[in-house]
Design an enzyme around this catalytic site. Structure first.
Site, short mmCIF file in Angstrom:
data_model
loop_
_atom_site.label_atom_id
_atom_site.label_comp_id
_atom_site.label_asym_id
_atom_site.label_seq_id
_atom_site.Cartn_x
_atom_site.Cartn_y
_atom_site.Cartn_z
N LYS A 128 5.10 -5.57 8.72
CA LYS A 128 4.82 -4.45 7.83
C LYS A 128 6.02 -3.50 7.81
CE LYS A 128 1.34 -1.89 5.67
NZ LYS A 128 -0.05 -2.03 5.28
N VAL B 23 3.61 -5.41 3.30
CA VAL B 23 3.38 -6.47 4.28
C VAL B 23 4.07 -7.75 3.81
CG1 VAL B 23 1.65 -7.83 5.53
CG2 VAL B 23 1.15 -5.46 4.91
N GLY C 93 0.82 -1.19 0.00
CA GLY C 93 0.00 0.00 0.00
C GLY C 93 0.86 1.24 0.00
N GLY C 94 0.21 2.40 0.05
CA GLY C 94 0.94 3.66 -0.02
C GLY C 94 1.84 3.89 1.16
N MET C 95 1.54 3.28 2.32
CA MET C 95 2.32 3.52 3.53
C MET C 95 3.25 2.37 3.90
SD MET C 95 2.05 6.42 5.00
CE MET C 95 2.48 6.05 6.69
N GLY C 96 3.13 1.22 3.25
CA GLY C 96 4.00 0.13 3.65
C GLY C 96 3.80 -1.13 2.83
N ASP D 73 -7.66 5.27 10.04
CA ASP D 73 -7.74 4.77 8.67
C ASP D 73 -8.63 3.54 8.59
OD1 ASP D 73 -7.27 4.90 5.96
OD2 ASP D 73 -5.35 3.84 6.04
#
Length: 520
Positions: free
Chosen positions: A59, A44, A39-42, A156
């Site tokens: 993550k 997995v 995803g945009g933040m990390g 979120d």
């Protein structure tokens, strides 16, 4: 610097040839295998904890741990919040095992949930019926209240951040990433982190966020899961931002009985949204296949006169909602879950303030406790003004002042239990409500009698005291208490186990409604 927006559409489970079998060792403990999602933040990873010999999910956050001193201060604060969430043992909160720094970045080590996300399930099988959606909503609400009870926010909530176990039960995940976005990052980097169509208006505009912001995101999630699409999704990011901040949600007819609770959760102003307890009561009805009670009142209500016709109508509405039972096992789409409740604490104030147009609706609900308690209306006598607020009482925090009300000599004070559970000894004692333990269970703590604030009351009982008054009595509240103030002071609430070190192993919280009536 122009503002950039990172819109995270959710982790999609993928595996590429170059990433399979990466065999990277993180923090001399976690061996990475293949990528599960991105995803945009990390990113997995499926991994293995070599110390405890168990599979885990790791993550890798796209946030460097290096930076200037101001950045490091924010990062340390965010890490503390992420670790607070990790201390929440809850069946619908993903287990967070560790938070480490390695390779100049942060890594969150979590429970490995072998199942699809709620977003993927809806994508593959279609929208859920209202009853199943409400059942999922009850589990997510329970998870959010547990996190709010430790002073943290999720920030979120969306279908992609809800995983489904093999038994179908929902697990809310990605708390650690949400905790890293504490609002300061918006003003220093110009970025919004998260999924725009699920963000609350106050987050989009940089205003103060709190538990009500997570409830907004829960409302969008319910609408999306049941309706098939977010009610604020637009072709471009600027249009989505405008829709969230100013436009009414596009809700499909298929929401059916779920529509009133979704509409209440999606009110633009946070103070107009309902309490978690009211949302729970409505979701319980929908999950059971029953019709809801109608429009939900705001969480906090101020009423000028108890004899006002509008106030009388509000009393009836609140009484009907109060009749809904709380704390019993609830049938869900995939089983039975026992729900506990805790209102969250307000989040830290942000630098940029923005107020939505209009003021909070002075709506129905909170004065119902006055009517049910048998308080007579003030008709020909002195005029009265009642202030009603909701308050969360933490199990291990000692005496806690009730905010938003002031008590003067002669005022009538009412405290009413709304929801929640707590324990006086997390390792040895079961959860209990405001009345505390029964006599037999209470005896199990006979060796710690000195820890009681009020010897005649059982451990775990909800207590009240009017601080600032000479020799104030300590009242046992139980499920409800009404008394006349003997002097002017500050109303304080706490568990009957608040004597210093004694309360260190207490867990949980209660939500109460406090009403103070001034006669003039």
């Amino acid at each position: 610097m122009s503002e950039r927006v990172i819109s995270e559409e959710g982790d999609r489970r993928v595996t590429t040839g170059s990433e399979r079998g990466a065999q990277r060792l993180i923090a001399d403990r976690y061996l990475l295998y293949e990528v599960l999602g991105r995803g945009g933040m990390g990113t997995v990873w499926r991994a293995h904890d070599q110390v405890l010999d168990r599979p885990v999910a790791v993550k890798e956050l796209h946030i460097l741990s290096l930076g200037d001193e101001e950045h490091r201060v924010r990062l340390r604060r965010a890490i503390r919040e992420a670790r607070a969430v990790a201390r929440v043992p809850h069946p619908h909160v993903v287990g967070v095992h560790d938070l480490v720094e390695a390779e100049d970045r942060l890594w969150i080590v979590m429970e490995l949930v072998e199942g699809p996300s709620l977003a993927r399930r809806v994508e593959e099988t279609g929208p859920l019926p209202p009853e199943h959606t409400a059942a999922v909503g009850l589990q997510l609400l329970d998870a959010l209240e547990a996190v709010h009870a430790v002073g943290a926010l999720h920030r979120d909530v969306k279908p992609a951040n809800v995983l489904l176990r093999r038994d179908g039960n929902a697990v809310l995940t990605d708390f650690g990433i949400a905790a890293l976005d504490d609002g300061d990052f918006l003003t220093t980097t110009g970025e919004l982190v998260g999924s725009l169509e699920f963000m609350a208006p106050e987050r989009v505009t940089g205003a103060e966020a709190g538990p009500a912001s997570d409830l907004w995101s829960l409302g969008v999630t319910l609408a999306t899961v049941c309706g098939g699409q977010s009610p604020f999704r637009r072709p471009a990011a600027p249009a989505t931002l405008h829709a969230v901040a100013y436009e009414e949600p596009a809700l499909p007819e298929r929401l059916g009985p779920l529509r009133p609770v979704v509409e209440a959760l999606l009110r633009k102003a946070p103070q107009e949204r309902p309490s978690a307890g009211a949302v729970r009561a409505e979701l319980r009805l929908v999950a059971a296949g029953q019709a809801g009670t109608g429009p939900l009142p705001p969480a906090t209500v101020r009423v000028r006169r108890a004899s006002d016709p509008v106030a009388d109508a509000e009393t009836v509405t609140a009484g009907r909602q109060a009749a809904v039972s709380h704390g019993e096992p609830v049938p869900t789409a995939w089983g039975t879950t026992s729900l506990r409740s805790a209102e969250g604490r307000p989040a830290r104030p942000r630098r940029l303030r923005w107020v939505l147009a209009g003021t909070a609706v002075l709506a129905a609900g909170a004065v119902g406790g006055l009517f049910l308690a048998g308080w007579p209306p003030f008709e020909d006598g002195p005029k009265a003004e009642t202030t009603t607020v909701s308050q969360v009482v933490q199990a291990g925090a000692g005496w806690q002042a009730v905010t938003g009300v002031s008590v003067r000599r002669g005022d009538q004070v009412a405290v009413r239990f709304v929801s929640g559970q707590w324990t006086a000894a997390t390792a040895n004692m079961p959860m209990t409500g405001p009345a505390g333990y029964d006599a037999q269970t209470d005896k199990r703590l006979d060796g710690a009698k000195d820890c009681k604030v009020k010897k005649a009351a059982p451990f775990g009982a909800l207590l009240a005291v009017l601080a600032g008054v000479k020799n104030p009595p300590v009242h046992t509240v139980g499920r409800g208490l009404t008394f006349r103030a003997a002097g002017s002071g500050t109303l304080q609430l706490g568990m009957n186990d608040t004597a210093g070190y004694c309360s260190q192993d207490n867990r949980g919280s209660l939500t109460v409604r406090v009403s103070v009536t001034h006669e003039s």
